[in-house]
Design a protein around this motif. Structure first.
Motif, PDB file in Angstrom:
ATOM      1  N   VAL A   1       5.410  15.602  14.006  1.00 19.41           N
ATOM      2  CA  VAL A   1       5.444  16.911  13.342  1.00 19.41           C
ATOM      3  C   VAL A   1       5.955  16.796  11.902  1.00 19.41           C
ATOM      4  O   VAL A   1       5.272  17.229  10.973  1.00 19.41           O
ATOM      5  N   PRO A   2       7.145  16.212  11.677  1.00 19.56           N
ATOM      6  CA  PRO A   2       7.590  16.111  10.274  1.00 19.56           C
ATOM      7  C   PRO A   2       6.705  15.190   9.440  1.00 19.56           C
ATOM      8  O   PRO A   2       6.556  15.401   8.237  1.00 19.56           O
ATOM      9  N   GLN A   3       6.093  14.181  10.066  1.00 17.91           N
ATOM     10  CA  GLN A   3       5.193  13.279   9.333  1.00 17.91           C
ATOM     11  C   GLN A   3       3.968  14.035   8.831  1.00 17.91           C
ATOM     12  O   GLN A   3       3.541  13.842   7.691  1.00 17.91           O
ATOM     13  N   VAL A   4       3.397  14.885   9.670  1.00 17.93           N
ATOM     14  CA  VAL A   4       2.215  15.667   9.282  1.00 17.93           C
ATOM     15  C   VAL A   4       2.580  16.652   8.172  1.00 17.93           C
ATOM     16  O   VAL A   4       1.860  16.783   7.179  1.00 17.93           O
ATOM     17  N   THR A   5       3.723  17.318   8.332  1.00 20.66           N
ATOM     18  CA  THR A   5       4.170  18.277   7.312  1.00 20.66           C
ATOM     19  C   THR A   5       4.383  17.572   5.978  1.00 20.66           C
ATOM     20  O   THR A   5       3.911  18.048   4.936  1.00 20.66           O
ATOM     21  N   GLN A   6       5.065  16.428   6.007  1.00 18.64           N
ATOM     22  CA  GLN A   6       5.324  15.683   4.775  1.00 18.64           C
ATOM     23  C   GLN A   6       4.033  15.167   4.169  1.00 18.64           C
ATOM     24  O   GLN A   6       3.848  15.181   2.952  1.00 18.64           O
ATOM     25  N   ALA A   7       3.108  14.710   5.015  1.00 17.38           N
ATOM     26  CA  ALA A   7       1.812  14.216   4.525  1.00 17.38           C
ATOM     27  C   ALA A   7       1.065  15.322   3.787  1.00 17.38           C
ATOM     28  O   ALA A   7       0.496  15.090   2.712  1.00 17.38           O
ATOM     29  N   ALA A   8       1.061  16.529   4.348  1.00 15.15           N
ATOM     30  CA  ALA A   8       0.387  17.657   3.697  1.00 15.15           C
ATOM     31  C   ALA A   8       1.015  17.940   2.336  1.00 15.15           C
ATOM     32  O   ALA A   8       0.295  18.165   1.349  1.00 15.15           O
ATOM     33  N   CYS A   9       2.332  17.900   2.254  1.00 12.80           N
ATOM     34  CA  CYS A   9       3.017  18.134   0.972  1.00 12.80           C
ATOM     35  C   CYS A   9       2.694  17.026  -0.029  1.00 12.80           C
ATOM     36  O   CYS A   9       2.417  17.304  -1.204  1.00 12.80           O
ATOM     37  N   ASN A  10       2.734  15.782   0.430  1.00 16.72           N
ATOM     38  CA  ASN A  10       2.445  14.654  -0.465  1.00 16.72           C
ATOM     39  C   ASN A  10       1.009  14.693  -0.971  1.00 16.72           C
ATOM     40  O   ASN A  10       0.749  14.410  -2.145  1.00 16.72           O
ATOM     41  N   LEU A  11       0.074  15.032  -0.094  1.00 15.57           N
ATOM     42  CA  LEU A  11      -1.331  15.115  -0.516  1.00 15.57           C
ATOM     43  C   LEU A  11      -1.540  16.267  -1.492  1.00 15.57           C
ATOM     44  O   LEU A  11      -2.286  16.146  -2.462  1.00 15.57           O
ATOM     45  N   TYR A  12      -0.865  17.389  -1.267  1.00 15.50           N
ATOM     46  CA  TYR A  12      -0.955  18.510  -2.205  1.00 15.50           C
ATOM     47  C   TYR A  12      -0.450  18.059  -3.582  1.00 15.50           C
ATOM     48  O   TYR A  12      -1.099  18.286  -4.601  1.00 15.50           O
ATOM     49  N   ARG A  13       0.699  17.422  -3.596  1.00 16.55           N
ATOM     50  CA  ARG A  13       1.305  16.960  -4.848  1.00 16.55           C
ATOM     51  C   ARG A  13       0.357  15.980  -5.566  1.00 16.55           C
ATOM     52  O   ARG A  13       0.130  16.107  -6.769  1.00 16.55           O
ATOM     53  N   TYR A  14      -0.191  15.028  -4.826  1.00 17.51           N
ATOM     54  CA  TYR A  14      -1.101  14.038  -5.417  1.00 17.51           C
ATOM     55  C   TYR A  14      -2.364  14.712  -5.965  1.00 17.51           C
ATOM     56  O   TYR A  14      -2.759  14.476  -7.110  1.00 17.51           O
ATOM     57  N   GLN A  15      -2.995  15.529  -5.157  1.00 22.41           N
ATOM     58  CA  GLN A  15      -4.260  16.156  -5.564  1.00 22.41           C
ATOM     59  C   GLN A  15      -4.060  17.099  -6.741  1.00 22.41           C
ATOM     60  O   GLN A  15      -4.940  17.245  -7.586  1.00 22.41           O
ATOM     61  N   LYS A  16      -2.906  17.737  -6.799  1.00 25.79           N
ATOM     62  CA  LYS A  16      -2.616  18.655  -7.910  1.00 25.79           C
ATOM     63  C   LYS A  16      -2.674  17.884  -9.245  1.00 25.79           C
ATOM     64  O   LYS A  16      -3.158  18.397 -10.252  1.00 25.79           O
TER      65      LYS A  16
END
Length: 184
Positions: free
Chosen positions: A165-180
Motif C-alpha cells: 500500500v505505501p509503495q503504490v502510494t509513493q510510486a504514484a507521487c514519484n511518477l507525478y513528480r517525474y512526469q510534471k
C-alpha cells in the motif's frame, strides 16, 4: 475552482458508472481515482473528449435520460479536476482512494481496482517508455493493475499485500513528480 465532490455526489457518480458500465468500462470510484491520477500524472494533457469514452469502455454510453448524461459528464469532469488539483496542491498529503474490506484482522486495503484504473490511464495518455528508476515505480503499481500478475498476487500473503500500500502510494507521487518535469 470547482468544489470537491461530496460523498453523495461520489455515490451518484459510482451509481452512474455501474448503470452505464460494461465489461470494458470503469465500474467504481476507486478505479476512476486511479485512472484520473494517471491522467493528471501524464506528461501531456489528455482532453475529456479523449478520456470520457475510455471510462465507458470505448464509447460514450447511450443514456436513458438527459439528466443522467448531464450528471455523468458534470460529475466526471469535476472529479477529474479534483484529483488533478489535489496532486498539484498537496502531493505529500496525497491519498489514493483505495477500496477497503473488513476482515477478522481489521480493515484490509484492496489495491487492484485503483491500480487497474491507473494502468488504464497510462494507456489512454500514451505514456512512453520510462527511465529505469521510474519504470520500477510503475511496476509497483502494475503488479496490482495487470491481469498478467494475478498468479503473483495470489501467492502473496495478506501482510505482503498490505505492505504494498505505501509503495503504490509513493510510486504514484514519484511518477507525478517525474512526469510534471517532463511536461511540454
Amino acid at each position: 475552482m470547482l468544489p470537491p465532490l461530496s460523498e453523495k455526489e461520489l455515490s451518484r457518480l459510482e451509481d452512474l458508472l455501474i448503470t452505464y458500465g460494461n465489461d470494458y468500462s470503469v465500474l467504481n470510484i476507486s478505479e476512476l481515482d486511479g485512472f484520473f491520477t494517471a491522467l493528471a500524472s501524464s506528461p501531456a494533457t489528455v482532453t475529456p473528449e479523449r478520456w470520457l469514452p475510455e471510462v465507458a469502455g470505448g464509447k460514450v454510453p447511450k443514456f436513458k435520460k438527459p439528466a443522467h448524461e448531464e450528471a455523468y459528464t458534470a460529475l466526471m469532469l469535476r472529479y477529474a479536476s479534483q484529483v488533478a488539483q489535489s496532486l498539484a496542491e498537496d502531493l505529500e498529503g496525497f491519498k489514493p482512494l483505495f477500496e477497503q474490506s473488513e476482515t477478522e484482522e481489521g480493515t484490509t486495503i484492496i489495491l487492484e481496482e485503483w491500480c487497474f484504473g491507473y494502468m488504464r490511464g497510462t494507456q489512454v495518455a500514451g505514456w512512453r517508455e520510462l527511465p529505469p528508476a521510474q519504470d520500477e515505480q510503475l511496476k509497483a503499481i502494475s503488479l496490482h493493475g495487470l491481469e498478467d500478475n494475478f498468479e503473483l498476487l495470489d501467492a502473496m500473503t495478506s501482510d505482503e499485500l498490505q505492505a504494498c500500500v505505501p509503495q503504490v502510494t509513493q510510486a504514484a507521487c514519484n511518477l507525478y513528480r517525474y512526469q510534471k518535469l517532463q511536461r511540454h
